[in-house]
Design an enzyme around this catalytic site. Sequence first.
Site, mmCIF file in Angstrom:
data_model
loop_
_atom_site.group_PDB
_atom_site.id
_atom_site.type_symbol
_atom_site.label_atom_id
_atom_site.label_comp_id
_atom_site.label_asym_id
_atom_site.label_seq_id
_atom_site.Cartn_x
_atom_site.Cartn_y
_atom_site.Cartn_z
ATOM 1 N N HIS A 61 -2.196 -8.141 3.743
ATOM 2 C CA HIS A 61 -1.673 -7.147 4.096
ATOM 3 C C HIS A 61 -3.304 -6.896 3.142
ATOM 4 O O HIS A 61 -4.106 -5.837 3.943
ATOM 5 C CB HIS A 61 -0.902 -6.322 3.336
ATOM 6 C CG HIS A 61 0.406 -6.716 3.109
ATOM 7 N ND1 HIS A 61 0.802 -6.271 4.919
ATOM 8 C CD2 HIS A 61 1.648 -7.250 3.218
ATOM 9 C CE1 HIS A 61 2.117 -6.867 4.531
ATOM 10 N NE2 HIS A 61 2.441 -7.303 3.117
ATOM 11 N N HIS A 93 -8.989 -1.894 0.519
ATOM 12 C CA HIS A 93 -8.294 -1.543 2.185
ATOM 13 C C HIS A 93 -9.496 -0.703 2.540
ATOM 14 O O HIS A 93 -10.486 -0.180 1.817
ATOM 15 C CB HIS A 93 -7.557 -0.238 1.653
ATOM 16 C CG HIS A 93 -6.035 -0.279 0.479
ATOM 17 N ND1 HIS A 93 -5.068 -0.630 1.252
ATOM 18 C CD2 HIS A 93 -6.049 -0.361 -0.540
ATOM 19 C CE1 HIS A 93 -4.206 -0.786 0.110
ATOM 20 N NE2 HIS A 93 -4.824 -0.612 -1.160
ATOM 21 N N HIS A 116 -8.744 -0.775 -5.266
ATOM 22 C CA HIS A 116 -7.627 -0.653 -6.190
ATOM 23 C C HIS A 116 -7.785 -1.926 -7.641
ATOM 24 O O HIS A 116 -6.979 -2.969 -6.938
ATOM 25 C CB HIS A 116 -6.426 -0.924 -5.309
ATOM 26 C CG HIS A 116 -5.864 0.786 -4.856
ATOM 27 N ND1 HIS A 116 -5.782 0.240 -4.223
ATOM 28 C CD2 HIS A 116 -7.213 1.562 -4.634
ATOM 29 C CE1 HIS A 116 -5.765 1.900 -3.423
ATOM 30 N NE2 HIS A 116 -6.390 2.308 -3.667
ATOM 31 N N THR A 196 0.975 2.331 -2.622
ATOM 32 C CA THR A 196 0.907 2.493 -1.358
ATOM 33 C C THR A 196 0.784 1.687 -0.521
ATOM 34 O O THR A 196 0.657 2.023 0.744
ATOM 35 C CB THR A 196 -0.880 3.580 -0.784
ATOM 36 O OG1 THR A 196 -1.455 1.738 -1.011
ATOM 37 C CG2 THR A 196 -1.000 4.140 -2.513
ATOM 38 N N THR A 197 1.871 0.477 -0.812
ATOM 39 C CA THR A 197 2.218 0.345 0.618
ATOM 40 C C THR A 197 3.856 -0.279 0.511
ATOM 41 O O THR A 197 4.194 -0.250 -1.193
ATOM 42 C CB THR A 197 1.553 -1.611 0.544
ATOM 43 O OG1 THR A 197 2.102 -2.163 -0.509
ATOM 44 C CG2 THR A 197 -0.475 -1.875 0.708
#
Length: 258
Positions: A61, A93, A116, A196-197
């Site tokens: 991811h 991200h 992050h 956020t995932t």
Amino acid sequence: RWGYGKEDGPSVWYKNYPVAEGSRQSPIDIVPNEASRDRSLDPIIINYDQCTSINISNNGHSVVVEFNDSDDRSVIKGGPLDNPYRLKQFHFHWGGKGCEGSEHTVSGTGFASELHLVHWNAVKYKTFGEASTAPDGLAVLGIFLETGDDHRWLHMITDVLYMVKYKDSITNFKGFNPKCLLPSRLHYWTYLGSLTTPPLHESVIWIVLKEPIEVSEKQLGMFRMLLFTGEEDDQRLRMENNFRPPQPLKGRIVHSSN
Ligand SMILES: NS(=O)(=O)c1ccc(B(O)O)cc1
Ligand SMILES: [Zn+2]
């Protein structure tokens, strides 16, 4: 199981993770003049001096740099935090060529990427896992990346990305101190939100720095050579646009440091 494509992306995460429609989901669109300016909000204190990284990996991811969190050698404290929070990992991200890629937006505008730095409350909780399900368990420091000049230290990361091109690859990455990725000013917005995932736990005190750091288009392009897919997969899916769009504020207040 989950990803960023049409079939497995943010719009269908709610099917396996119903908290996706919860009351404190992240990211959000931050509207500066609707944020409440709290003079009582202390500066955030970042102690990364004894901080050293352990490894860098591709989890399918994002690209993640992990830290030894067995003691309080690298912590963030002050600001909205009642305790020191221990650094566990950082990751990024980003978007596709030339398009947005940050998760938080500011007055509807996105940045090219968002870093992050993930910390956990080791005073109140025994493990990261336990903290990640508690309402005050995690503190994530969000830093916007905008394109411009080369970042003088980011090459330390982009130079090794070829080693973690494929999902589930991992390699040694010692001695990197993320202090070098911080902007000069630590003014911030803060609000209560979530991962956020997936699993999207509502356990994050978000601290989003107002000042972006500058990285070059070339450096950012290096992230896009990573793959979502593993070495054996016959599909080679380029890792890009691994960001969740802003979620409903649902009455939350965003606080602004001075
Ligand atoms: N993208 S994020 O910083 O909200 C984040 C951090 C940690 C985890 B996790 O440990 O699963 C997931 C998302
Ligand atoms: Zn993240």
